[in-house]
Design a protein around this motif. Structure first.
Motif, PDB file in Angstrom:
ATOM      1  N   GLN A 244       0.848  -1.189   0.000  1.00 54.48           N
ATOM      2  CA  GLN A 244       0.000   0.000   0.000  1.00 54.48           C
ATOM      3  C   GLN A 244       0.878   1.232   0.000  1.00 54.48           C
ATOM      4  N   ASP A 245       0.445   2.251  -0.718  1.00 48.64           N
ATOM      5  CA  ASP A 245       1.189   3.498  -0.686  1.00 48.64           C
ATOM      6  C   ASP A 245       0.868   4.215   0.622  1.00 48.64           C
ATOM      7  N   TRP A 246       1.922   4.745   1.266  1.00 52.48           N
ATOM      8  CA  TRP A 246       1.704   5.338   2.587  1.00 52.48           C
ATOM      9  C   TRP A 246       0.764   6.534   2.548  1.00 52.48           C
TER      10      TRP A 246
ATOM     11  N   ALA B  97       0.780   5.215  12.590  1.00 53.67           N
ATOM     12  CA  ALA B  97       0.637   4.401  13.794  1.00 53.67           C
ATOM     13  C   ALA B  97       1.726   3.332  13.879  1.00 53.67           C
ATOM     14  N   VAL B  98       2.055   2.712  12.740  1.00 52.04           N
ATOM     15  CA  VAL B  98       3.071   1.663  12.816  1.00 52.04           C
ATOM     16  C   VAL B  98       4.489   2.197  12.653  1.00 52.04           C
TER      17      VAL B  98
ATOM     18  N   GLN C 235      -2.811   5.850   3.126  1.00 48.97           N
ATOM     19  CA  GLN C 235      -3.095   5.222   4.427  1.00 48.97           C
ATOM     20  C   GLN C 235      -2.337   5.965   5.519  1.00 48.97           C
TER      21      GLN C 235
ATOM     22  N   PRO D 149      -2.873   4.845   9.494  1.00 42.09           N
ATOM     23  CA  PRO D 149      -2.267   3.563   9.896  1.00 42.09           C
ATOM     24  C   PRO D 149      -0.760   3.563   9.713  1.00 42.09           C
ATOM     25  N   PHE D 150      -0.273   4.236   8.670  1.00 41.80           N
ATOM     26  CA  PHE D 150       1.168   4.274   8.453  1.00 41.80           C
ATOM     27  C   PHE D 150       1.870   4.968   9.616  1.00 41.80           C
TER      28      PHE D 150
END
Lengths: 304, 278
Positions: free
Chosen positions: A6-8, A17-18, A11, A14-15
């Motif tokens: 997935q392209d950051w 967050a991780v 997202q 969520p990106f």
């Protein structure tokens, strides 16, 4: 890997967050300390606790003087010898595990791996206890000596003089033995995983077509296991090159390795900038080794 | 073992020289440890002659306050380092597995550096770093262990990330999409679908981090102060200055602990997991 990445940007939440915690940690507690060491290597001592980062290259000039260069070369020789011995001991062991009955295989692997999980200091200490002048290794050698002496009397020669315990510890021999003891599991595991993937019918074909076991080993097994050999060599050579504990505890005055010299700059000699320069030279040496390996493996890919 | 059928050409393991070679290697690896464990029960100050069974060195080791304190410190550090490494390592693995982002190669390469950089270099880097930022050293226990714990997390979490990422490769992304189609939020899908899949790798990663932290001497040696001695650092000074049978007793306890942890890991992964893992 299943599914596309997935392209950051699509997202972002969520990106974030991780990614934030690992990136934050790596920056603050790895890149920052390493950068400070790198900067210090271009500095000089100014007063008791101050280091002036003046951009000087003196530390590096001093590091390539013969005194230190020879220790670098010696560390490399010791690490290379350790790796070679590990390879010679480890290859038959890895072969034996690969060709063992399936129910034995995991237990043999466990047998090799268990010491690797045991504390390094305890293992070194246990080996030292065995190698002391009163230890069992000396007793064993003494027994052999007496046996040889007895054999001489059998053929009518003078018996040998009484056994005197030899100093096994605190010399270069002890350092190499200690390093082999500690690093042997590192070598066996990659060798095993390469041999395990090898197509056994190729060995059978070679034997059927008239090659002996030795010829098959040299011309079929070794070339096919080459990636595992390279991985095993790297995974043994790199930590052995930077070893601190084994030469410190088991070595004599002439068997210090580069890590011991670095330690001294930060403790007794209190010359942090010089120690920083030596540290980075050691890191650059690692990088060169890794670059050589990846150049080799990309060449293999092209050829294949 | 005493199979009477003829040895087939590929049954190298059944050849005598091969068996002796493996036997000798195992002996080389285990003899020092077994001798050490046996002599921890020996009723003699010196390690050579067997004088009779005793537990007095265990009693002495357990009554040696500084040794017990070092052990408690080590376990505390390993505990906190494991928890934080597990979280950061798992997040890092998910980040690299799931997203495309700028400088990804650089981030990935940097993350593997703590594994490659020699311990001694990482040790001096932390020594300089904590001196430079004036990290407080007189905090009450267990906060005084924070510097060592931070150093341990830095070299543990890349290993956790490696283990978790290997497990992520076998995850079917469609499961997660199905969960979301059925109305799960991003967080719910993570918690109820991805996390259960990762569980074995999280257990393995945690045990790896715990052992690495408990085992570390060099990096700790540079970050520990007089009040923050860990077990390996304590054993080091005991070995250096005065060898006592107490060290044998304390070492035996740690070896037994390590073996127990390994077998717990095996229970989770199964013995077959060892040979399949490669």
């Amino acid at each position: 890997m299943s599914g596309p990445l997935q392209d950051w940007k699509s997202q972002k939440k969520p990106f974030a967050a991780v990614a934030s915690a690992p990136v934050f940690w790596l920056t603050l507690f790895f890149i920052a300390p390493m950068t400070i060491v790198w900067l210090y290597s271009f500095g000089q001592n100014a007063g008791q606790a101050d280091i002036d980062i003046s951009g000087t290259l003196d530390n590096y000039k001093r590091a390539i003087e013969w005194l230190y260069l020879s220790i670098f070369l010696k560390s490399f020789a010791v690490a290379a010898l350790t790796t070679l011995i590990c390879l010679i001991i480890g290859f038959p062991v890895a072969m034996a595990i690969t060709f063992a009955a399936p129910k034995w295989r995991p237990w043999l692997l466990l047998g090799i791996m268990l010491p690797f999980w045991t504390n390094l200091l305890i293992r070194t200490y246990a080996l030292m206890a065995l190698m002391g002048t009163n230890g069992y290794m000396n007793k064993g050698l003494g027994g052999l000596w007496e046996g040889a002496s007895w054999l001489r009397t059998l053929v009518g020669m003078q018996p040998l003089e009484a056994w005197t315990p030899v100093q096994l510890l605190y010399n270069n021999f002890a350092v190499v033995l200690g390093l082999v003891y500690v690093h042997l599991p590192f070598m066996v595991l990659p060798l095993y995983s390469a041999l395990d993937r090898l197509d056994k019918s190729l060995i059978e074909a070679s034997l059927d077509l008239g090659a002996g076991h030795f010829k098959t080993f040299i011309q079929v097994v070794v070339p096919l296991a080459a990636p595992g050999i390279v991985a095993g060599v790297m995974i043994t050579l790199i930590p052995a090159l930077g070893a601190y504990l084994t030469p410190d505890l088991m070595g004599g005055t002439d068997s210090q390795m580069i890590a011991n010299v670095i330690e001294r700059q930060f403790k007794r000699a209190n010359d942090w900038p010089f120690g920083a320069a030596l540290s980075f030279l050691l890191i650059y040496a690692m990088f060169i080794l890794i670059a050589l390996q990846s150049m080799r493996s990309s060449k293999v890919k092209e050829a294949g | 073992m005493f199979n009477r059928t003829a040895i087939a050409p590929l049954e190298y393991t059944r050849k005598l020289w091969m068996r002796s070679w493996v036997g000798l290697t195992i002996l080389f690896l285990y003899a020092p440890l077994i001798v050490l464990m046996i002599f921890s029960f020996n009723d003699s100050k010196r390690n050579v002659m067997w004088k009779g069974f005793t537990l007095k060195y265990y009693e002495k080791a357990l009554n040696n306050d500084s040794l017990v304190e070092a052990m408690v410190n080590s376990l505390t550090i390993a505990f906190f380092a494991t928890i934080v490494s597990l979280v950061i390592g798992a997040l890092a693995a998910v980040m690299l597995w799931r997203f495309r982002f700028p400088f990804k190669g650089l981030v990935e390469g940097t993350m593997s550096l703590p594994i490659i950089v020699p311990e001694i270099c990482l040790g001096v880097a932390f020594l300089i770093f904590f001196a430079k930022v004036d990290w407080p050293s007189d905090l009450p226990w267990p906060l005084n262990l924070s510097a060592i714990t931070i150093a341990h997390i830095t070299f543990c979490f890349p290993f956790v990330a490696m283990v978790v990422r290997a497990r992520l490769a076998s995850f079917n992304k469609e499961e997660e999409e199905a969960a979301k189609d059925l109305g799960a939020t991003e967080w719910q899908a993570f918690r109820d679908v991805l996390l259960p899949h990762l569980k074995p790798s999280l257990v393995a990663g945690a045990l790896l981090a715990f052992t690495l932290s408990l085992d570390d001497f060099v990096i700790t040696f540079f970050t520990s102060g007089p009040d923050t001695i860990t077990f390996p650092v304590k054993v080091y000074s005991m070995v250096r200055f005065s060898v006592t049978p107490e060290v044998n007793a304390a070492s035996t306890i740690l070896i037994v602990l390590t073996v127990a942890l390994t077998f717990i890991a095996l229970k989770y992964q199964g013995v077959k997991g060892i040979s399949d893992a490669h």
